[in-house]
Structure formats: structure tokens, C-alpha cells
Write a protein that holds these residues in place. Sequence first.
Motif, PDB file in Angstrom:
ATOM      1  N   UNK A   1      58.208  45.790  71.769  1.00  0.00           N
ATOM      2  CA  UNK A   1      59.285  45.700  70.784  1.00  0.00           C
ATOM      3  C   UNK A   1      59.978  47.044  70.580  1.00  0.00           C
ATOM      4  N   UNK A   2      59.241  48.144  70.779  1.00  0.00           N
ATOM      5  CA  UNK A   2      59.824  49.475  70.585  1.00  0.00           C
ATOM      6  C   UNK A   2      60.273  50.104  71.901  1.00  0.00           C
ATOM      7  N   UNK A   3      60.312  49.298  72.983  1.00  0.00           N
ATOM      8  CA  UNK A   3      60.871  49.755  74.248  1.00  0.00           C
ATOM      9  C   UNK A   3      59.920  50.501  75.159  1.00  0.00           C
ATOM     10  N   UNK A   4      58.626  50.545  74.848  1.00  0.00           N
ATOM     11  CA  UNK A   4      57.661  51.291  75.671  1.00  0.00           C
ATOM     12  C   UNK A   4      56.968  50.311  76.621  1.00  0.00           C
ATOM     13  N   UNK A   5      57.719  49.839  77.622  1.00  0.00           N
ATOM     14  CA  UNK A   5      57.294  48.716  78.449  1.00  0.00           C
ATOM     15  C   UNK A   5      56.093  49.057  79.331  1.00  0.00           C
ATOM     16  N   UNK A   6      56.131  50.198  80.011  1.00  0.00           N
ATOM     17  CA  UNK A   6      55.033  50.564  80.908  1.00  0.00           C
ATOM     18  C   UNK A   6      53.738  50.775  80.136  1.00  0.00           C
ATOM     19  N   UNK A   7      53.840  51.437  78.991  1.00  0.00           N
ATOM     20  CA  UNK A   7      52.649  51.663  78.161  1.00  0.00           C
ATOM     21  C   UNK A   7      52.095  50.334  77.665  1.00  0.00           C
ATOM     22  N   UNK A   8      52.978  49.409  77.314  1.00  0.00           N
ATOM     23  CA  UNK A   8      52.548  48.091  76.847  1.00  0.00           C
ATOM     24  C   UNK A   8      51.770  47.355  77.926  1.00  0.00           C
ATOM     25  N   UNK A   9      52.255  47.460  79.168  1.00  0.00           N
ATOM     26  CA  UNK A   9      51.592  46.761  80.271  1.00  0.00           C
ATOM     27  C   UNK A   9      50.167  47.287  80.475  1.00  0.00           C
ATOM     28  N   UNK A  10      49.983  48.610  80.376  1.00  0.00           N
ATOM     29  CA  UNK A  10      48.658  49.187  80.568  1.00  0.00           C
ATOM     30  C   UNK A  10      47.719  48.824  79.417  1.00  0.00           C
ATOM     31  N   UNK A  11      48.219  48.860  78.187  1.00  0.00           N
ATOM     32  CA  UNK A  11      47.387  48.491  77.034  1.00  0.00           C
ATOM     33  C   UNK A  11      46.958  47.035  77.132  1.00  0.00           C
ATOM     34  N   UNK A  12      47.872  46.172  77.551  1.00  0.00           N
ATOM     35  CA  UNK A  12      47.545  44.750  77.684  1.00  0.00           C
ATOM     36  C   UNK A  12      46.444  44.562  78.724  1.00  0.00           C
ATOM     37  N   UNK A  13      46.574  45.257  79.854  1.00  0.00           N
ATOM     38  CA  UNK A  13      45.554  45.140  80.900  1.00  0.00           C
ATOM     39  C   UNK A  13      44.204  45.638  80.392  1.00  0.00           C
ATOM     40  N   UNK A  14      44.198  46.761  79.684  1.00  0.00           N
ATOM     41  CA  UNK A  14      42.946  47.287  79.127  1.00  0.00           C
ATOM     42  C   UNK A  14      42.320  46.313  78.134  1.00  0.00           C
ATOM     43  N   UNK A  15      43.158  45.627  77.382  1.00  0.00           N
ATOM     44  CA  UNK A  15      42.632  44.696  76.376  1.00  0.00           C
ATOM     45  C   UNK A  15      41.832  43.566  77.017  1.00  0.00           C
ATOM     46  N   UNK A  16      42.210  43.195  78.238  1.00  0.00           N
ATOM     47  CA  UNK A  16      41.570  42.046  78.869  1.00  0.00           C
ATOM     48  C   UNK A  16      40.117  42.331  79.247  1.00  0.00           C
ATOM     49  N   UNK A  17      39.804  43.588  79.587  1.00  0.00           N
ATOM     50  CA  UNK A  17      38.417  43.935  79.879  1.00  0.00           C
ATOM     51  C   UNK A  17      37.529  43.762  78.658  1.00  0.00           C
ATOM     52  N   UNK A  18      38.038  44.189  77.494  1.00  0.00           N
ATOM     53  CA  UNK A  18      37.284  43.993  76.246  1.00  0.00           C
ATOM     54  C   UNK A  18      37.254  42.516  75.866  1.00  0.00           C
ATOM     55  N   UNK A  19      38.341  41.802  76.133  1.00  0.00           N
ATOM     56  CA  UNK A  19      38.392  40.384  75.791  1.00  0.00           C
ATOM     57  C   UNK A  19      37.359  39.587  76.572  1.00  0.00           C
ATOM     58  N   UNK A  20      37.062  39.999  77.798  1.00  0.00           N
ATOM     59  CA  UNK A  20      36.049  39.282  78.584  1.00  0.00           C
ATOM     60  C   UNK A  20      34.687  39.353  77.906  1.00  0.00           C
ATOM     61  N   UNK A  21      34.379  40.489  77.290  1.00  0.00           N
ATOM     62  CA  UNK A  21      33.113  40.601  76.551  1.00  0.00           C
ATOM     63  C   UNK A  21      33.208  39.858  75.216  1.00  0.00           C
ATOM     64  N   UNK A  22      34.359  39.999  74.545  1.00  0.00           N
ATOM     65  CA  UNK A  22      34.486  39.437  73.210  1.00  0.00           C
ATOM     66  C   UNK A  22      34.670  37.939  73.172  1.00  0.00           C
ATOM     67  N   UNK A  23      35.411  37.373  74.160  1.00  0.00           N
ATOM     68  CA  UNK A  23      35.735  35.950  74.127  1.00  0.00           C
ATOM     69  C   UNK A  23      35.091  35.151  75.243  1.00  0.00           C
ATOM     70  N   UNK A  24      34.550  35.815  76.250  1.00  0.00           N
ATOM     71  CA  UNK A  24      33.788  35.114  77.268  1.00  0.00           C
ATOM     72  C   UNK A  24      34.621  34.575  78.406  1.00  0.00           C
ATOM     73  N   UNK A  25      34.863  33.295  78.405  1.00  0.00           N
ATOM     74  CA  UNK A  25      35.482  32.631  79.557  1.00  0.00           C
ATOM     75  C   UNK A  25      36.924  33.083  79.760  1.00  0.00           C
ATOM     76  N   UNK A  26      37.381  32.963  81.000  1.00  0.00           N
ATOM     77  CA  UNK A  26      38.771  33.303  81.309  1.00  0.00           C
ATOM     78  C   UNK A  26      39.726  32.437  80.497  1.00  0.00           C
ATOM     79  N   UNK A  27      39.367  31.187  80.291  1.00  0.00           N
ATOM     80  CA  UNK A  27      40.214  30.303  79.494  1.00  0.00           C
ATOM     81  C   UNK A  27      40.371  30.847  78.072  1.00  0.00           C
TER      82      UNK A  27
END
Length: 458
Positions: free
Chosen positions: A410-436
Motif C-alpha cells: 500500500x505504501x509502494x514498497x513492492x520488492x520489500x513486500x514480496x520478501x516479507x510475504x515469502x518469509x512469512x510463509x516459512x513461519x506459517x508452515x510451523x504455525x498453521x501446518x498444512x499447505x492448505x
Amino acid sequence: MRLLMVPLVAFLASCTPIPNNTIPARAANLATVSALPPMKTFANRAPAIASRPNSEIAQDFLDLAFRMESGRAIPVMTRFDGPISVRATGATPASLGPDLRRLLGRIRSEAGIDIFYTTSESASITIHALPRAELQRAVPSAACFVVPRVSSWEEFKSARRSPQVDWTTLNRRDRVAIFVPSDTSPQELRDCLHEELAQALGPLNDLYRLPDSVFNDDNIHAVLTPFDMLILRAYYAPELSNGMTRGNSAVQLPRLLSRINPAGDRSGGRPSNDTSRDWIEAMEAALANGASPAKRRASAATAVGLARAFGWDGSRRGFAHFAFGRLQVGNQPEVALASFQAANNIYAQSSNTRLHSAHVAVQLAAFSLSSGDGLLTLELVNRAIPVATHHENAALLATLMMFRAEALELTGRIDEARQVRLDSLGWARYGFGSERNVRARLREVQELNPFNGAASGL
């Protein structure tokens, strides 16, 4: 018994209208995440000490050790004598072994308890993993639970309605079984290990008034805290023993706590009044999944009113507002937002409720993101992310990072957003489990961004 967790985030309904000709821009980004990154886990952290005065902790110890969650009195203290062995059986997920060994290491070093892993069938504590559906056929409201005098699921089923599994009939602890779900996320399984192993070893009660403990049915804390380790250290101190009454223990506790927690020998402690059964029952009704939404909202409103009438501050009053806000999302969003803000103001008054504030930040970020306010969303989540990391809550951390990614876009920092989103998924695998589950959470957060699609979400 660890209760089924209330979902981390509730759904907002129609927060921001979206023009009919808006094309969801996030659909392509979801598709490009073709494979999730490796699961992330937390590193070992340096031990810390409990922050509250010993005078408060002594009262907490007595109320934890000599009452059940139901309010029934426990006549005498019971614990294991000698070294304590722990084994794991059943359909054990891959994450159970590493998380269990790490937990046992913490208990040895921080609580001073002689506890170790074994494969022997004669283990003091047996952790048995089985499908959630089977577990909940026996105890419908439980995510996991602990039972005395048994070592297997079959033995528990045979004895479940007998005095054999009544904790109040014990004189000492010899065999205990912990039953956990085998088909859940690594984080929920780890959280079960922490709470149920702590209760297998020590106190059996939960107290809503505790801001810094897993011994609390609000499920805010996911792993054993410095306070919890201090309670376990005291529980196995030589000054206490099997068969001691509440009065016997009360006499020993001041000197005991002074010895093992000298930093707690200071003034400033305030005695906490007991939590009314009326308030507990109102909260239980508010959190009960089987009740109607209207009844749950009314129960939460009752809990808010009772907390105010009793003059409480801190974790109990804040949690009542938090629960009420969660139940008003989708019904009266403006009331929900006011409730979250009230909870946040209460939690902000103490450093012991920083994790509570981080949970509230998710809800406040949902409102700010759905209104298109990227800067406010960043302010909320940037303050909460280090707290979630410190307290090892991967589900909370991943969700906050997903919000951060949307706010960065939303604030125009597109590349940084993409990296943060990717990093979040590694933690999400532990926190939420299944890929679904991971992709569902990502989609929920992304759909709150008013430039991505229909207004719905967390």
C-alpha cells in the motif's frame, strides 16, 4: 487440559466497499507462490527470570497447586519422586521429537528438574499422539489433556469414569499420560506439550488473572514462561514434598522463593483477588463454539461488565474486551473496533501483557488495512512482530508479517513486500501446518487489502 484454541483471527465483514470493476490484483501473486519455503523454527533463547514480586508469586503458587480448574480443592501436594522419564508413542509427527527434547532441556536447565527422554514402556510420563477426532470423541472440548495413573489410550478409556483418573485422590505421582493430536500444526502440538507436561509435573489449575503464564485458559502464551519455570522449580524444591497441605506449603514458600528467586524479594506486589466463578462461566459461554452467536456476545458483555464491577485491570479485563470484540466482528464492526481499542489500552499498562497487545494488534491491523491505511498498519505490526518472535508464536508472527507485506504494498514498497510475504510463509508452515491452511491464511489477509479483491477477511 488445553482447550481448543479460539481461532487467531476473526472475520471482518464488509469493512470497505470495493467497486464492481475492481480486479483482484493478488490472484497472480498467490499463483506464483508455487512451492512453500522450508518451515522455520525458533532458536534456543537465553533463560529469563520472573518479573513479579515473590509475594504475588507465593499466592499464585498456592492457588495453582491446591485447586483444580473446576474449583475443587486438592487436599495435598503431589509430585514425582526421583528422576522423571518421558516417552512418546502413537502416530508421532516429525516435529514432536525435536520440540519435546528442546522442552525437556529447558525444564532441566530452567526448572532444575531431573527429567529425560526414554523409550522404556515404564516411563513416568507417556505422551501418546492420536487423531484429533478420536481424542475429541473422549473429551470434546480439549485440544489435548493429561491423566494420572495410566500409560496408554486403552487404559484411559477403561478408567475414564473411575476414581483411578481423579487427581484429587493421589498421594504421589507415579504414572501420567498426556494425549495430543497427531494431525495438527507443529505449533499447536508444541503448545500442548508445554502446557500438559507442565501440568503432568506440577500445578493442575489455570488462573485467568495470570498475565505471564501458560497456566491460563486465555491461551495467550504458547510456551512455558519464566514464571512457569519458577513455579516448577519451587514445586520440586526440597522444602516441599508429597503430602504437604496448602497451609504447610504456605509456611515454606516465602523462604523458598527468596532462595530460588532473590530478584523477587522486593516491595510493590499487589495481592490479586480471586476470579469470580460467575466471570469464568461467562467467559466459558462466550468462547463455547456450540452456543449461538447472540448468546456468546451476551456472555462476553457480561464478562466485561463483571470485570469492570470488580475493579479489575490487566489480563482479565483486557481479555473480556478482546473476546467481546472478536464476537462483534461481522455483527457490529464499530463496536468490535472500540472493544479492541479498550483491550489494547488495558494491556498497554503493563510490560507483562505485551504479548496480549500483539494479539490485539492483528485485529486492529485488520481494520486499518481494510480501510487502506498502510502506514497505521505498519505501525501496529512493526511493534508487535518482535514480541511474537520473543514469545515463539509462529502463527501470530506469520499473520503479522502477512499484514506487513500488504501494508508495504500500500505504501509502494513492492520488492520489500514480496520478501516479507515469502518469509512469512516459512513461519506459517510451523504455525498453521498444512499447505492448505497456510494458503488460506495468506488469502484471508490479502483480501483485506482494498486493492486486491472483495472486502472480507480476518
